[in-house]
Design an enzyme around this catalytic site. Structure first.
Site, PDB file in Angstrom:
ATOM      1  N   GLY A 135       3.516 -62.507 -29.484  1.00  0.00           N
ATOM      2  CA  GLY A 135       4.050 -63.537 -28.602  1.00  0.00           C
ATOM      3  C   GLY A 135       3.543 -63.298 -27.193  1.00  0.00           C
ATOM      4  O   GLY A 135       3.862 -62.282 -26.578  1.00  0.00           O
ATOM      5  N   MET A 136       2.739 -64.216 -26.676  1.00  0.00           N
ATOM      6  CA  MET A 136       2.135 -64.057 -25.356  1.00  0.00           C
ATOM      7  C   MET A 136       2.701 -65.096 -24.392  1.00  0.00           C
ATOM      8  O   MET A 136       2.570 -66.297 -24.613  1.00  0.00           O
ATOM      9  CB  MET A 136       0.613 -64.161 -25.452  1.00  0.00           C
ATOM     10  CG  MET A 136      -0.002 -63.041 -26.291  1.00  0.00           C
ATOM     11  SD  MET A 136      -1.803 -63.086 -26.339  1.00  0.00           S
ATOM     12  CE  MET A 136      -2.194 -62.693 -24.625  1.00  0.00           C
TER      13      MET A 136
ATOM     14  N   VAL B 187       2.371 -59.973 -17.732  1.00  0.00           N
ATOM     15  CA  VAL B 187       1.612 -58.738 -17.901  1.00  0.00           C
ATOM     16  C   VAL B 187       2.066 -57.936 -19.112  1.00  0.00           C
ATOM     17  O   VAL B 187       1.255 -57.289 -19.790  1.00  0.00           O
ATOM     18  CB  VAL B 187       1.678 -57.882 -16.609  1.00  0.00           C
ATOM     19  CG1 VAL B 187       3.099 -57.387 -16.348  1.00  0.00           C
ATOM     20  CG2 VAL B 187       0.704 -56.724 -16.673  1.00  0.00           C
ATOM     21  N   ASP B 188       3.354 -57.958 -19.440  1.00  0.00           N
ATOM     22  CA  ASP B 188       3.861 -57.130 -20.532  1.00  0.00           C
ATOM     23  C   ASP B 188       3.284 -57.539 -21.885  1.00  0.00           C
ATOM     24  O   ASP B 188       2.746 -56.710 -22.622  1.00  0.00           O
ATOM     25  CB  ASP B 188       5.395 -57.185 -20.575  1.00  0.00           C
ATOM     26  CG  ASP B 188       6.043 -56.562 -19.358  1.00  0.00           C
ATOM     27  OD1 ASP B 188       5.449 -55.601 -18.806  1.00  0.00           O
ATOM     28  OD2 ASP B 188       7.110 -57.021 -18.934  1.00  0.00           O
ATOM     29  N   SER B 189       3.394 -58.808 -22.229  1.00  0.00           N
ATOM     30  CA  SER B 189       2.874 -59.258 -23.520  1.00  0.00           C
ATOM     31  C   SER B 189       1.351 -59.161 -23.563  1.00  0.00           C
ATOM     32  O   SER B 189       0.764 -58.932 -24.629  1.00  0.00           O
ATOM     33  CB  SER B 189       3.335 -60.684 -23.825  1.00  0.00           C
ATOM     34  OG  SER B 189       2.934 -61.592 -22.816  1.00  0.00           O
TER      35      SER B 189
ATOM     36  N   MET C  56       4.524 -69.653 -26.872  1.00  0.00           N
ATOM     37  CA  MET C  56       5.649 -70.497 -27.255  1.00  0.00           C
ATOM     38  C   MET C  56       6.065 -71.416 -26.108  1.00  0.00           C
ATOM     39  O   MET C  56       6.394 -70.945 -25.021  1.00  0.00           O
ATOM     40  CB  MET C  56       6.848 -69.621 -27.653  1.00  0.00           C
ATOM     41  CG  MET C  56       6.679 -68.888 -28.944  1.00  0.00           C
ATOM     42  SD  MET C  56       8.025 -67.707 -29.244  1.00  0.00           S
ATOM     43  CE  MET C  56       7.400 -66.266 -28.414  1.00  0.00           C
TER      44      MET C  56
ATOM     45  N   CYS D  25      18.174 -66.868 -27.514  1.00  0.00           N
ATOM     46  CA  CYS D  25      16.764 -67.229 -27.646  1.00  0.00           C
ATOM     47  C   CYS D  25      16.013 -66.187 -28.471  1.00  0.00           C
ATOM     48  O   CYS D  25      15.196 -66.523 -29.322  1.00  0.00           O
ATOM     49  CB  CYS D  25      16.125 -67.371 -26.269  1.00  0.00           C
ATOM     50  SG  CYS D  25      14.367 -67.799 -26.310  1.00  0.00           S
TER      51      CYS D  25
ATOM     52  N   GLY E 186       6.251 -58.197 -25.884  1.00  0.00           N
ATOM     53  CA  GLY E 186       6.186 -57.281 -24.752  1.00  0.00           C
ATOM     54  C   GLY E 186       7.531 -56.752 -24.315  1.00  0.00           C
ATOM     55  O   GLY E 186       7.659 -56.239 -23.200  1.00  0.00           O
TER      56      GLY E 186
ATOM     57  N   CYS F 147      15.113 -68.897 -19.031  1.00  0.00           N
ATOM     58  CA  CYS F 147      13.776 -69.442 -19.249  1.00  0.00           C
ATOM     59  C   CYS F 147      13.668 -70.924 -18.919  1.00  0.00           C
ATOM     60  O   CYS F 147      12.672 -71.359 -18.354  1.00  0.00           O
ATOM     61  CB  CYS F 147      13.332 -69.165 -20.681  1.00  0.00           C
ATOM     62  SG  CYS F 147      14.637 -69.264 -21.906  1.00  0.00           S
TER      63      CYS F 147
END
Length: 370
Positions: free
Chosen positions: A14-15, A19-21, A40, A105, A129, A201
């Site tokens: 999941g991107m 930066v984390d993903s 997503m 979520c 991430g 989100c």
């Protein structure tokens, strides 16, 4: 690090454009796995205004995928999100509670709709991430805190189940955030210094009350002190959360003092739905803001069954140190439990999650009812 050794796998990551993903995907690619990125899109309403960054996030995710040499697909889960997450969010606020949609979520979208989609793509595992870890012990999967305690996100993941955890990797679980950013810069990712997303989100950085006002009716009512003195009018109980200090609307009233004559800050402390009354108190340590006990429902236990009653630790909000407590179950209602804390907890808020820990292991939790 929550990664796979041995055979190389097809892993869908999941991107988000963050930066984390991005680093999570790069780490898995470096290990030789077949990595596919999945972006997503979970929100469509006004996603082109100044507060919603979906378009830029997709561009960032696509750019990262190009740099690290993986394919990426964008998938729209906004219908599922509105049905499974946002509708519940509004129901909770309408009932005077303060929900945490990020928890829902994760359980309903990121590790359900996303997981199902990834499996249709032939994935053997999914990865995100998140800062957390998964450990398999004697055929069962445990959710563990991240090594970087300041970034640990197990609180938001406590509703995951065995089937979800068995297919999930958290490549950043053993890394500090500083190392993640250093790696991103070293790799040449343009989002290495991108600011972490904050807030809910679908709300982003927008004014929260303004957003809620689109979906919930305003029902003004009295604001009273703990002594019953009316000191103002609220715009609707849904728009306040327990422990709230700013934005109550009484702090600027000249000469407004407590019944004891002090001028300490005011805090939202109780809601009475039957009379549509918001109660406020003065002082951070007012007894109405402190709770030794709570009751939770909608319990979800990662092991699939409740842990034995007894001593554990728990959080009643994300940014909080673990607090020693005793767990008790309701025999008549298996999805309910109670916690008794050694030290009173501040502003325990119905609708938020009470998450139970045994050391570094996240056991699960439930929604605070009272």
């Amino acid at each position: 690090m929550s990664t796979l050794t041995g055979p190389k796998r097809r892993i869908v990551v999941g991107m988000s454009g963050g930066v984390d993903s991005s680093v999570a995907a790069w780490l898995l690619k470096q290990q030789g796995h077949e990595v596919i990125g999945l972006f997503m899109k979970n929100w469509e309403d006004d996603d082109d205004d100044e507060y919603c960054s979906t378009r830029q996030d997709l561009l960032d995710a696509t750019s990262v995928a190009d740099v690290i040499g993986i394919d990426i697909e964008a998938v729209n889960f906004s219908a599922e999100y509105k049905d499974r997450v946002f509708a519940e969010f509004l129901r909770e606020y309408s009932a005077g509670r303060t929900p945490n949609p990020d928890v829902l979520c994760n359980a309903e979208i990121k590790f359900k709709a996303f997981l199902d989609h990834a499996m249709r793509l032939g994935a053997e595992r999914i990865a995100t991430g998140h800062y957390a870890r998964v450990r398999e012990r004697q055929g069962r999967f445990e959710l563990l805190k991240a090594f970087d305690g300041s970034k640990d996100q197990s609180y938001f993941l406590h509703r995951l189940n065995q089937a979800q955890l068995s297919r999930t990797l958290f490549p950043l679980g053993e890394m500090p955030k500083t190392e993640v950013r250093r790696l991103a810069a070293q790799i040449g990712l343009h989002n290495a210094a991108k600011k972490d997303s904050t807030g809910i989100c679908f709300i982003g950085e927008r004014p929260f009350r303004e957003f809620l006002n689109r979906y919930l009716p305003t029902e003004p009512g009295p604001i009273k002190t703990d002594q019953g003195r009316i000191v103002g009018q609220h715009v609707g109980l849904a728009f306040y959360t327990l422990g709230q200090r700013k934005g109550i609307g009484i702090g600027g009233i000249r000469g407004l003092q407590s019944d004891a004559g002090t001028s300490e800050p005011w805090f939202a402390a109780r809601k009475d739905l039957s009379t549509n009354t918001l109660y406020v108190v003065q002082g951070h340590e007012h007894p109405w803001l402190l709770s030794e006990d709570l009751r939770a429902d909608s319990a979800s236990w990662i092991a699939g069954a409740p842990p034995p009653a007894g001593p554990y630790a728990a959080k009643t909000r994300y940014r909080q140190a673990d607090a020693a407590c005793l767990l008790a179950h309701n025999g008549a209602q298996p999805d309910q439990f109670a916690l008794h804390f050694q030290t009173p907890q501040w502003a325990v808020t119905p609708g938020q999650s009470a998450v139970v820990y045994d050391g570094e292991v996240c056991l699960g939790g439930g929604l605070i009812a009272a």
